[in-house]
Design an enzyme around this catalytic site. Structure first.
Site, PDB file in Angstrom:
ATOM      1  CG  ASN A 154      -0.409  -0.109   2.490  1.00  0.00           C
ATOM      2  OD1 ASN A 154       0.711  -0.600   2.632  1.00  0.00           O
ATOM      3  ND2 ASN A 154      -1.100   0.364   3.498  1.00  0.00           N
ATOM      4  N   GLY A 230       2.688  -5.452   7.215  1.00  0.00           N
ATOM      5  CA  GLY A 230       1.693  -6.177   6.431  1.00  0.00           C
ATOM      6  C   GLY A 230       0.583  -6.676   7.329  1.00  0.00           C
ATOM      7  CB  SER A 231      -1.976  -9.233   6.813  1.00  0.00           C
ATOM      8  OG  SER A 231      -1.187 -10.342   6.451  1.00  0.00           O
ATOM      9  CD  GLU A 250       5.109  -0.214  12.546  1.00  0.00           C
ATOM     10  OE1 GLU A 250       3.887  -0.099  12.765  1.00  0.00           O
ATOM     11  OE2 GLU A 250       5.968   0.516  13.060  1.00  0.00           O
ATOM     12  CG  LEU A 251       1.263  -6.557  12.450  1.00  0.00           C
ATOM     13  CD1 LEU A 251       0.960  -7.613  13.497  1.00  0.00           C
ATOM     14  CD2 LEU A 251       1.826  -7.196  11.193  1.00  0.00           C
ATOM     15  CB  CYS A 284      -2.012   0.333   8.536  1.00  0.00           C
ATOM     16  SG  CYS A 284      -0.675   1.478   8.349  1.00  0.00           S
ATOM     17  CD  GLU A 377      -6.178  -3.421   8.219  1.00  0.00           C
ATOM     18  OE1 GLU A 377      -5.761  -4.587   8.074  1.00  0.00           O
ATOM     19  OE2 GLU A 377      -5.426  -2.438   8.270  1.00  0.00           O
TER      20      GLU A 377
END
Ligand code: NAP
Length: 474
Positions: A154, A230-231, A250-251, A284, A377
């Site tokens: 993204n 990412g996820s 970092e989610l 995010c 999300e």
């Protein structure tokens, strides 16, 4: 092979390498092939690690690392439109948003250069204990070692910059695996790092099957830190599988924002309409859940919905476009199904919905907390708006999520702002600005299911170094 606009090779040990296999990168908007990228796997990842190991054995002094970082920032500036077009073409990010991302990547490299120059340990007051009398003690910060970096689709430029730039500032060679949908911005950054004078082996970029490359990064003991954005599904598994490495995650988030009864409704509606749909909500910290105190609810909705309807939806290459498509048809189908689920459970879709290959900016009102558009999300251009009876209820509902990345509040009361900052269980609380706000020097990262670290060069460099204690008997 020389890197070209339509065919890109992998970067291993300072060389552009083809493998004979190719991945096609297609525009999520038109479906056209934007470029072909050499496809790597296990073998290429191991070669990259060998190169990174050799680089680590020949440390670069801090002033050289800082000079390279400054030069990269300058080169991004020089080729700004090309960087922005690359982001826009591969991710279908509206070009004006892509330009902002390119500028932010310059800022990320610039801040990392500052960190490279001031990387230092601290003095320990040894004689504050009797045993320390006559001794001098201090710490130095050493690079942790090889960094394995895995990035999402993204923000294909700036989130890669948030891994590469601090790693270089810290003195760590990197093996990067960018998202398969968006490897071109990462390869362009790699080209710029090369042009800025980065010696061979310091950065290696492998594009290819995620599990193959990921497995090597997890299993190879030379990789001391994995930095993953990412996820949660992928991220937490990586951490479980690599208990002896630092795995920095970092989610995602389900970003809430509170509009208190005393807030300036017009300002809140304007800022939220602009920020909830940037890059089709695929950030995010895209605003997803808006809780408005009942006294302001009608006024907020009446101001917000027309602003959302005024957003230009369409071709990402068009300068006027605010909102483009989501990343692929699977994402579109999932988001449309979640909107339908909310509608059939009794929520009101005030505007938006699926429109051909796009999802129009969608606002859903009166949504139950157990609906997916509320508790999961969305990662799409969808926000929910719910009335609440008090600030306490708003805070409670904002917190009723497994996520904890960033949240926000609009209020004119200092007391309410401080109460929210104290009680919102998130890594960051943003007051009187959309919680989609991020500036690249900030400590940015989540708690709970949203991750376990902070990025922003100063924080990332800390993670990528370890302190060594030196004690000298005088
Ligand atoms: P993703 O599917 O988890 O992919 C992220 C990266 O992980 C990609 O490079 C992907 O490769 C790779 N990957 C997938 N499976 C892997 C495996 N088994 N081993 C190693 N790597 C693997 O996430 P995404 O769809 O690109 O990004 C969206 C998510 O990122 C959202 O949840 C969003 O909230 C989160 N995000 C968080 C932040 C933050 O700073 N907190 C910022 C941006 C995005 P392939 O592309 O090859 O599958």
């Amino acid at each position: 092979m020389a890197a070209t606009a339509t065919q890109r090779a992998l970067l291993i040990d300072g060389e552009w390498v083809e493998t004979g296999d190719w991945i096609e990168v297609r525009s999520p908007y038109s479906g056209d092939v934007v470029a072909r990228v050499a496809k790597g796997g296990e073998k290429e990842t191991r070669r990259a690690l060998d190169a990174a190991e050799r680089a680590l054995a020949n440390p670069l002094p801090a002033h050289k690392r800082a000079e390279i970082l400054v030069k990269v920032a300058g080169l991004i500036g020089k080729r700004h439109e090309e960087v922005a077009r690359t982001i826009s073409d591969e991710a279908a990010k509206p070009i004006k948003t892509a330009r902002v991302e390119a500028s932010r990547a310059m800022s990320t490299y610039t801040f990392a250069a500052v960190e490279a120059r001031k990387l230092a340990g601290e003095m320990i007051p040894m004689d504050s204990a009797q045993a320390g009398e006559g001794k001098l003690g201090f710490t130095v910060r050493k690079p942790i070692g090889i960094v394995g970096a895995i990035s999402p689709f993204n923000f294909p430029c700036n989130l890669v910059a948030h891994k590469l730039a601090p790693a270089l500032a810290a003195g760590c060679p990197v093996v990067l695996k960018p998202a398969s949908q968006t490897p071109l911005s990462a390869l362009l950054l790699a080209e710029l790092e090369q042009e800025a004078g980065l010696p061979a082996g310091w950065l290696n970029v492998i594009v290819g099957p995620a599990s193959q490359i990921g497995d090597v990064l997890v299993e190879d003991e030379r990789v001391k830190l994995i930095t993953f954005t990412g996820s949660g599904e992928v991220g937490w598994k990586l951490q479980e599988r690599a208990p002896r490495k630092r795995v920095k995650l970092e989610l995602g988030n389900s970003t809430p924002v509170i509009v208190a009864a005393d807030a300036d409704v017009e300002t809140a509606a304007t800022k939220l309409a602009a920020n909830a749909f940037a890059f089709a909500g695929q950030s995010c910290i895209s605003v997803q859940r808006i809780y408005v105190e009942r006294a302001s609810y009608d006024a907020f909705v009446q101001s917000f919905v027309p602003k959302v309807e005024a957003l230009n939806v369409g071709d990402p290459a068009d300068d006027e476009t605010d909102v483009g498509p989501v990343i692929d048809a699977d994402a579109r189908t999932r988001i449309a199904a979640w909107i339908e689920e909310a509608r059939s459970s009794g929520a009101q879709v005030l505007t938006g919905g699926e429109d051909g290959t796009l999802i129009k900016p969608t606002v859903i009102a009166q949504v139950a907390d157990d609906q997916k558009v509320s508790c999961e999300e969305v990662f799409g251009p969808v926000v929910i708006v719910n009335p609440v009876d008090s600030l306490d209820e708003a805070i409670e509902r904002a917190n009723s999520t497994r996520f904890g990345l960033q949240a926000g509040i609009f209020t004119s009361s200092l007391d309410s702002a401080l109460r929210a900052a104290d009680r919102l269980e998130f890594g960051g609380v943003i007051v009187n600005e959309a919680p989609t706000f991020r500036s690249d020097q900030m400590p940015y990262g989540g708690i709970k299911a949203s991750g376990n670290t902070k990025e922003g060069p100063a924080w990332a460099v800390r993670e990528m170094t370890e302190e060594r204690l030196v004690v000298i008997q005088r």
